[in-house]
Structures are given as C-alpha cells and as structure tokens.
Design an enzyme around this catalytic site. Structure first.
Site, PDB file in Angstrom:
ATOM      1  N   ASP A 156     -48.811 -57.879  90.737  1.00 18.89           N
ATOM      2  CA  ASP A 156     -48.542 -58.748  89.591  1.00 18.89           C
ATOM      3  C   ASP A 156     -49.474 -58.492  88.421  1.00 18.89           C
ATOM      4  O   ASP A 156     -49.274 -59.040  87.333  1.00 18.89           O
ATOM      5  CB  ASP A 156     -48.579 -60.227  89.989  1.00 18.89           C
ATOM      6  CG  ASP A 156     -49.918 -60.677  90.568  1.00 18.89           C
ATOM      7  OD1 ASP A 156     -50.796 -59.828  90.780  1.00 18.89           O
ATOM      8  OD2 ASP A 156     -50.073 -61.889  90.812  1.00 18.89           O
ATOM      9  N   SER A 190     -52.968 -61.336  97.436  1.00 15.07           N
ATOM     10  CA  SER A 190     -53.231 -60.633  96.191  1.00 15.07           C
ATOM     11  C   SER A 190     -54.126 -59.422  96.414  1.00 15.07           C
ATOM     12  O   SER A 190     -53.795 -58.523  97.167  1.00 15.07           O
ATOM     13  CB  SER A 190     -53.816 -61.604  95.164  1.00 15.07           C
ATOM     14  OG  SER A 190     -53.987 -60.991  93.920  1.00 15.07           O
TER      15      SER A 190
END
Length: 460
Positions: A251, A98
């Site tokens: 995301d 991430s």
C-alpha cells in the site's frame, strides 16, 4: 490467544502466535461481523506464512456464524480495498502486518465502500467484543443457517481499474527496477503491464511472494536504509530509468530516480501533485505536517491548495472527505485518491508518475533536482522514549519563538528551517523531521531540537 495490546490506532497487529493465534482471530472476526452487521464479508491476506492458518480460522468462524465469505486470496492491500469498494459486501478484512517482520500478523478492517475502521470508528467495539468472547470461553450459541464461501479472482478487474487513471498512450518506454520486498506488487505490476500493453521493462527484485521475507534485515520495509540502498544500487547497476518499491502489503510506493536517489514520500507528493492538478485544476491536496515546504510551495505554484492533517491511514481519508480533496500524500509514501474511495493505493502513483514522465518527456531526476537544490531535509529520526507525549510537551516551550502548529505533535517554523516532532501512531517512538532552506540551517536547526529532546528525556 488475544493480547489487547495488538489493537493500534487503525489496525490490529502483533506477534503470532504469542499475541494473536487462531482462536483470537476467530473472536476478532466474529466481533467485527457483529459491529458492521455483516451478511457478507471480503476475506483477504498478504504473503505471511501464518496468514493461511489465520484466514482458515477466521473464515470458519464467519461461516459458522452464518456470515457469507468472498475469499479473494493472497493480494496486495490496495486490491483488498478495491474488492470491498466494488463487490456487494458489508465490509471485509485483510490479514496482514504491513511492513513488520515475518513473525507478526494482524487485521486491517473496512466497512462497506472501503471505509476504514479505527479505534474511534468501530475498532474499539471490535476489540472489546472479541476480548469479552475470549474471557467467556467462546461465542454465544448460533443455530441459524451456515454461511457460504465463494472464491473470487479480481486480478484482471484491478489491473483495468488502475490503468483507468492514466492515458496509456503517454506511458514512455522505460527500464524499471521493481522491488516488492517479497510481497505481491511485482506480480500485480506484471499483470498491469500485460493488460495495458505498456512499454515497461520490469527488472524484478524480491518479486516472488515469500512470507519469510529474505530481504536485507528481514524486514519488508523500503524506508529502511539497507533496503533502499540496495534498490538504489540496482537502479545504477542496471542503468534503469527509475526504480519503485513497495512494502510487503503493497500500500506504500517509493521511487528512485535514474541517478539512484531515493525519494521520500515528501518529494514524491510534490511531483505527483503535478499530474493531479493537471487533471483537476485548483484541487485541494491533503498533506501531513512532517515536512511541508516543498509540497506547499509546489502546489501553490501550480494553482492548488494544501490542507494539513495528522498522519495516518484512517485519518487522511477523513480529512480528504471533509475538505473535498482530490489527493493526499504522506511522507511515509501512502498516497490517497478521491476516486479511490479516499484510500491509499500502491500502483496508481507509479502509473501517474510514468504518465507524467511521458507527457513532459523528462526523466524523473529532472523533477527531483530542483527540489533537492531548494529543500534540505533530515529524513525521519526516531527516538525511543518512555513517554513520547510528555517529551513533546516538555520541548514545546523551548520553541515559543517560532510559528507553532499542533496539527500532529509539535511543528515550529522559522525563516530558514522548521521541524515536526510527533509520537508514532503505531510504535512507542518519538519521530522528528527537520527541513531547511540550506544545509547549514538544517544542521543548526537539527542540533537545536535534538538538544531540547535530550534535555527533556534527561528530566532537565
């Protein structure tokens, strides 16, 4: 190497190679394949430099165990979810850490239909099997046929999919500063603009994928002030209509209005709800309890309903399924859609925001200005403490005079201010958010809760 500490609430994430190396990756994916009883899995990765080695080790482990692999390459996480949801597979994983720095890597897992794997829904079993294999010195013998690997290119299909969420004829002509933080989302946006023939001029920042993350501070996280300050300055300098930024895996989606004001996911959820409720009148929208007044009151005015949920990328989808919600938004700028298999997506929010601007023929700042005038927020304040849960428990009695809620940590509301105090799901931190009806109430309320935290951590 496989350090059990890398297994978090809803993914596995740690330092490469000291906490996770190729042997650890192989053990993890073999365990995952067993837990989901997989015959075929999607394999993806983000831009990190170690992703190639880990993906190669993971792929070979699966093939040697008789599991077929559909390799979709280096993609954004939302494209990975799309792949697992639409391809004939039993699940999949993307190798990603991430927004963490370059020396981190890890795994994000899905079952069939892009259903997330969390500690309470299969990830614990993956962890235990993988650690047992490492301790035993290797996997059990397998004498069956070898799996098959197939490379798949889903870029065009993904672009068409996200475009299906909007009426492209309503997208206005805009100058957009787009910052991918060296991940994939500027490349994805360019493909979407090309496929949809959208009148968007993209001014790219950190748009070339680069796993060394040459961004301010070296951390590909738009929430960090040094990162979003740079984006805000770029929007003003370029005289752009708005800006958008994503973290390294793409995301989460953040926005900057034409004045250079950086929106939290809190205000963005309230604005995006306008589009959702126009398409689905009366819809339920799930929000986290960190800051709620702007979203609750905006959604109620538009005829919708809000439901509070604990924050988390596996938790929000479960609450949406449970309540039949159409949309979910977190202050962290994860945005979830029912039609998107209840998963988060970094490109759909930008498209529906642009459609909203075109439909109402107003710039983003005209949606933001009323929220800024009415709701005053501290932003997320993090405290490094030894035992975050113990601090929350110690603080709770001090705010018994407020309306308390324990959906996620402690929330307490008063007439002109409220706060949420919660342990982080992924880091050893205590997170505080304060909101108020005025700047004076914000200052006073924030001082009160910070003093209570100081007393609790000092043992008083």
């Amino acid at each position: 190497m496989l350090d059990p500490a890398i297994f978090k609430s809803y993914d596995a994430r740690g330092l490469y190679p000291s906490q996770l190396d190729e042997a650890g990756a192989a053990a993890i994916v073999r365990a995952f394949a067993t837990v989901v009883q997989a015959k075929t899995l999607v394999v993806a990765r983000d831009v990190r430099a170690s992703g190639g080695q880990l993906a190669a080790a993971a792929t070979e482990a699966l093939l040697a165990a008789g599991v077929n692999v559909l390799d979709i390459g280096v993609v954004s996480t939302d494209m990975f979810y799309f792949a697992v949801a639409t391809l004939p597979v039993d699940g999949g994983f993307t190798i990603s850490a991430s927004h963490n720095p370059k020396d981190w890597n890890g795994f994000n897992f899905c079952r069939r239909g892009a259903q997330p794997l969390a500690l309470d829904s299969g990830l614990t079993a993956v962890r235990d099997r993988a650690l047992a294999e490492i301790q035993a010195g290797g996997p059990p013998a397998y004498a069956g046929p070898r799996g098959r690997r197939e490379a798949r290119d889903l870029w065009a299909e993904f672009a068409d999919y996200v475009l299906s969420y909007v009426d492209t004829a309503l997208i206005p002509k805009v100058r957009l500063v787009a910052d991918a933080n060296c991940g994939m989302q500027v490349k994805v946006l360019q493909r979407v603009v090309e496929r949809g023939r959208l009148p968007i001029e993209i001014i790219a920042r950190h748009g070339e994928p680069d796993g060394t993350f040459p961004v301010p501070g070296g951390v590909p996280n738009p929430l960090l002030p040094e990162n979003h300050d740079e984006l805000c300055a770029a929007v003003r300098h370029e005289k752009a209509d708005l800006g958008a930024a994503w973290d390294a895996d793409g995301d989460r989606c953040f926005f900057v209005d034409g004045t250079g004001y950086f929106l939290s996911g809190y205000f963005a959820t309230a604005i995006l709800a306008r589009s959702v409720l126009r398409r689905t009148p009366g819809a339920t929208i799930v929000i986290d309890p960190r800051s709620i007044w702007a979203t609750q009151e905006t959604i109620a005015e538009l005829g919708g309903k809000t439901v509070l949920s604990r924050a988390g990328m596996t938790i929000i989808p479960d609450k949406m399924r449970e309540t039949g919600a159409e949309f979910g938004g977190e202050m962290s700028a994860h945005f979830y859609f029912r039609r998107n298999w209840f998963r988060d997506n970094g490109m759909i929010p930008l498209l529906i925001l642009l459609e909203l601007l075109g439909r109402e023929k107003k710039p983003l700042e005209e949606f933001v200005r009323p929220l800024r005038a009415k709701y005053f927020v501290s932003g997320e304040i993090n405290f490094e403490v030894e035992d975050p849960k113990a601090v929350v428990a110690a603080v709770t009695p001090r705010f018994g005079d407020g309306a308390q809620d324990f959906t996620d940590g402690l929330s307490a509301a008063y007439g002109d201010w409220r706060f949420n105090l919660r342990p982080s799901n992924t880091e050893p931190l205590l997170r505080l958010n304060v909101e108020a009806r005025s700047q004076a109430a914000l200052r006073a309320g924030q001082a009160r809760i910070e003093q209570a935290i100081a007393h609790a951590t000092a043992g008083r």
